[in-house]
Design an enzyme around this catalytic site. Structure first.
Site, PDB file in Angstrom:
ATOM      1  CD  GLU A 296      -2.866   1.358   0.452  1.00 21.51           C
ATOM      2  OE1 GLU A 296      -3.248   0.398  -0.237  1.00 21.51           O
ATOM      3  OE2 GLU A 296      -3.333   2.512   0.323  1.00 21.51           O
TER       4      GLU A 296
ATOM      5  CG  HIS B 168      -4.871   0.066   3.953  1.00 19.66           C
ATOM      6  ND1 HIS B 168      -5.736   0.697   3.113  1.00 19.66           N
ATOM      7  CD2 HIS B 168      -4.015   1.022   4.362  1.00 19.66           C
ATOM      8  CE1 HIS B 168      -5.417   1.970   3.002  1.00 19.66           C
ATOM      9  NE2 HIS B 168      -4.357   2.197   3.750  1.00 19.66           N
TER      10      HIS B 168
ATOM     11  CG  ASP C   5      -6.567  -1.743   7.676  1.00 19.26           C
ATOM     12  OD1 ASP C   5      -6.153  -1.051   8.620  1.00 19.26           O
ATOM     13  OD2 ASP C   5      -7.384  -1.304   6.836  1.00 19.26           O
ATOM     14  CD  GLN C   6      -8.935   0.777  11.557  1.00 17.87           C
ATOM     15  OE1 GLN C   6      -9.516   0.975  12.616  1.00 17.87           O
ATOM     16  NE2 GLN C   6      -9.340   1.326  10.420  1.00 17.87           N
TER      17      GLN C   6
ATOM     18  CG  HIS D 265     -12.093   1.042   6.657  1.00 16.34           C
ATOM     19  ND1 HIS D 265     -11.131   1.335   5.726  1.00 16.34           N
ATOM     20  CD2 HIS D 265     -13.270   1.477   6.144  1.00 16.34           C
ATOM     21  CE1 HIS D 265     -11.688   1.942   4.688  1.00 16.34           C
ATOM     22  NE2 HIS D 265     -12.989   2.040   4.925  1.00 16.34           N
ATOM     23  CG  LEU D 266     -12.517  -4.188  12.913  1.00 15.99           C
ATOM     24  CD1 LEU D 266     -11.972  -3.142  13.876  1.00 15.99           C
ATOM     25  CD2 LEU D 266     -13.810  -4.782  13.456  1.00 15.99           C
TER      26      LEU D 266
HETATM   27  N1  LIG Z   1     -13.976   5.233   6.503  1.00 22.89           N
HETATM   28  C1  LIG Z   1     -13.066   4.641   7.275  1.00 22.89           C
HETATM   29  N2  LIG Z   1     -13.459   4.073   8.435  1.00 22.89           N
HETATM   30  C2  LIG Z   1     -12.560   3.457   9.226  1.00 22.89           C
HETATM   31  N3  LIG Z   1     -11.248   3.379   8.943  1.00 22.89           N
HETATM   32  C3  LIG Z   1     -10.807   3.915   7.811  1.00 22.89           C
HETATM   33  C4  LIG Z   1     -11.696   4.591   6.905  1.00 22.89           C
HETATM   34  N4  LIG Z   1     -10.968   5.044   5.841  1.00 22.89           N
HETATM   35  C5  LIG Z   1      -9.686   4.673   6.064  1.00 22.89           C
HETATM   36  N5  LIG Z   1      -9.585   3.994   7.229  1.00 22.89           N
HETATM   37  C6  LIG Z   1      -8.360   3.421   7.825  1.00 22.89           C
HETATM   38  O1  LIG Z   1      -7.361   4.408   7.843  1.00 22.89           O
HETATM   39  C7  LIG Z   1      -6.078   3.805   7.660  1.00 22.89           C
HETATM   40  C8  LIG Z   1      -5.369   4.509   6.496  1.00 22.89           C
HETATM   41  O2  LIG Z   1      -4.061   4.048   6.379  1.00 22.89           O
HETATM   42  P1  LIG Z   1      -3.021   4.645   5.274  1.00 22.89           P
HETATM   43  O3  LIG Z   1      -1.842   3.776   5.274  1.00 22.89           O
HETATM   44  O4  LIG Z   1      -3.738   4.877   3.991  1.00 22.89           O
HETATM   45  O5  LIG Z   1      -2.713   5.986   5.935  1.00 22.89           O
HETATM   46  P2  LIG Z   1      -1.947   7.254   5.445  1.00 22.89           P
HETATM   47  O6  LIG Z   1      -1.073   6.994   4.257  1.00 22.89           O
HETATM   48  O7  LIG Z   1      -1.337   7.754   6.692  1.00 22.89           O
HETATM   49  O8  LIG Z   1      -3.108   8.200   5.077  1.00 22.89           O
HETATM   50  P3  LIG Z   1      -3.383   8.965   3.739  1.00 22.89           P
HETATM   51  O9  LIG Z   1      -3.958   7.914   2.809  1.00 22.89           O
HETATM   52  O10 LIG Z   1      -4.371   9.981   4.169  1.00 22.89           O
HETATM   53  O11 LIG Z   1      -2.151   9.570   3.278  1.00 22.89           O
HETATM   54  C9  LIG Z   1      -6.342   2.328   7.442  1.00 22.89           C
HETATM   55  O12 LIG Z   1      -6.231   1.640   8.671  1.00 22.89           O
HETATM   56  C10 LIG Z   1      -7.805   2.302   6.990  1.00 22.89           C
HETATM   57  O13 LIG Z   1      -8.463   1.083   7.279  1.00 22.89           O
END
Ligand SMILES: Nc1ncnc2c1ncn2[C@@H]1O[C@H](COP(=O)(O)OP(=O)(O)OP(=O)(O)O)[C@@H](O)[C@H]1O
Length: 379
Positions: free
Chosen positions: A10, A345, A322-323, A319-320
């Protein structure tokens, strides 16, 4: 030193956040290159820089490369994670402020604090409900309740709502560290002790204060709860968002209640947040307002997201999915769950977690099934 390629998979900020959390927890120094190379504006943005600084504060880390736009970072923990009273303000990272997501900062420090000995108070300032990140309502209604089942005790309250672009939101959290009386000696968490391989001092497996989770079946939908929230906007807007969402979901014969709310915030903003409560799971869906987007459309975005998810039959939303990997990797027992979507992710986060040798993560793309097996950390 663990070397991490921030452009992997990602190529986003989650690689950084997961690495920081695991470095703080295990005490392993890390070096990350190509930070957020997969993003249009690569490198550390305000939210990421705040996460780096927050992680550094809680484990007294020595850091190199902690500047806006930096694509390289060295992070060397100087102590076990220290519980305490912390304030992390995303707006301090960039001149002129920032609506960077506080949820991301929270997710960086939460598990390190949970696994440390003692309780912490965390105040977060910045964006609480912004795109491309979990909203703090998602954290409150979905992420924390699921973590609670794994043994994580956190209470939170939103004092002010912070939307893009002004931010200015404020959230307070009380973090308790697992089961009282099972803490390891000398302020180290069990993971730190086990990893440092000190025979006789590592806590027994049963002392680990996080349990694995099983979310393979979600059971029947009990109800959909919603919040239709505005700050500094007229009261017909939350009312219209709530009515539209209730009408859409009632047409599908679903039990739904959406509460219109006028909340506090430094700037105008609107959003609709749905939580689907299944017998054995929770999932969350968001619609965020913006200038020119009618209130009804905001409701439609969140409802459509939910209905698409509902149709999949999966217990865990994208989203959950990956979290959950990080808490599952830190638990004492196996976790197994089924996701609506195997996202980039999810697979990226799985690979980063495996670099630290704490858990084996298997993702069955066909069955959309994730298995997280803790590895014997004393080896
Ligand atoms: N609508 C949503 N509800 C819950 N979690 C979300 C939602 N949209 C994104 N996420 C979570 O947010 C996180 C984004 O991670 P990512 O690696 O893209 O972050 P980033 O690169 O820091 O952010 P960005 O894409 O803004 O530059 C992931 O854990 C994803 O599941």
């Amino acid at each position: 030193m663990i070397d991490i390629d921030g452009s992997y998979g990602e190529g986003g900020g989650q690689i950084l956040r997961t690495s920081l959390s695991l470095s703080a927890i295990t005490g392993h120094p890390i070096r990350i290159n190509n930070i957020r190379a997969g993003r249009d504006k690569p490198g550390l943005a305000a939210q990421h820089l705040t996460s780096v600084r927050a992680a550094a504060i809680i484990c007294r880390a020595k850091v190199r490369g902690d500047a806006m736009g930096s694509m390289t970072l060295e992070f060397i923990p100087g102590s076990a994670v220290q519980v305490g009273n912390y304030t992390f303000d995303v707006s301090e990272a960039r001149q002129g402020g920032s609506a960077g997501a506080v949820a991301m900062v929270l997710q960086t420090v939460l598990l390190p604090l949970v696994l440390a000995n003692g309780n912490s108070q965390v105040m977060l300032r910045g964006g609480t409900h912004v795109n491309y990140s979990p909203s703090m309502t998602y954290i409150q209604e979905v992420y924390l309740p699921i973590l609670h089942r794994m043994g994580v005790q956190v209470a939170m309250q939103i004092n002010a709502w912070g939307w893009y672009p002004q931010g200015g939101g404020e959230v307070e959290l009380s973090v308790s560290s697992g089961k009282p009386g099972t803490a390891c000696a000398k302020g180290d968490s069990w993971v730190q002790l086990a990893l440092r391989d000190k025979p006789g001092t590592a806590c027994a497996k049963s002392d680990r204060n996080l349990n694995g989770i099983n979310l393979l079946k979600r059971g029947d939908l009990q109800q959909v709860r919603g919040l239709a929230v505005v700050t500094q906007l007229p009261s017909h807007i939350p009312q219209r968002m709530a009515s539209r969402a209730e009408n859409i979901l009632r047409e599908e014969q679903l039990k739904v209640k959406v509460q219109p709310i006028h909340a506090k915030g430094v700037a105008p903003g609107a959003g609709l947040f749905l939580t689907a409560e299944y017998e054995n799971s929770l999932a969350g869906f968001t619609g965020l307002g913006r200038i020119g987007l009618p209130a009804e459309k905001v409701a439609e975005v969140a409802c459509e997201e939910f209905l698409n998810f509902h149709e999949t039959g999966a217990p865990v939303d994208e989203h959950l999915g990956d979290q959950l990997l990080l808490p599952a990797a830190l638990a004492s027992t196996r976790s197994e769950y089924r996701v609506a979507v195997v996202s980039n992710h999810l697979t990226t986060n799985a690979s980063i977690i495996e670099l630290f040798g704490l858990a084996k993560v298997t993702v069955d793309e066909e069955e959309k099934r994730v298995v997280v097996e803790p590895l014997d950390r004393k080896k």
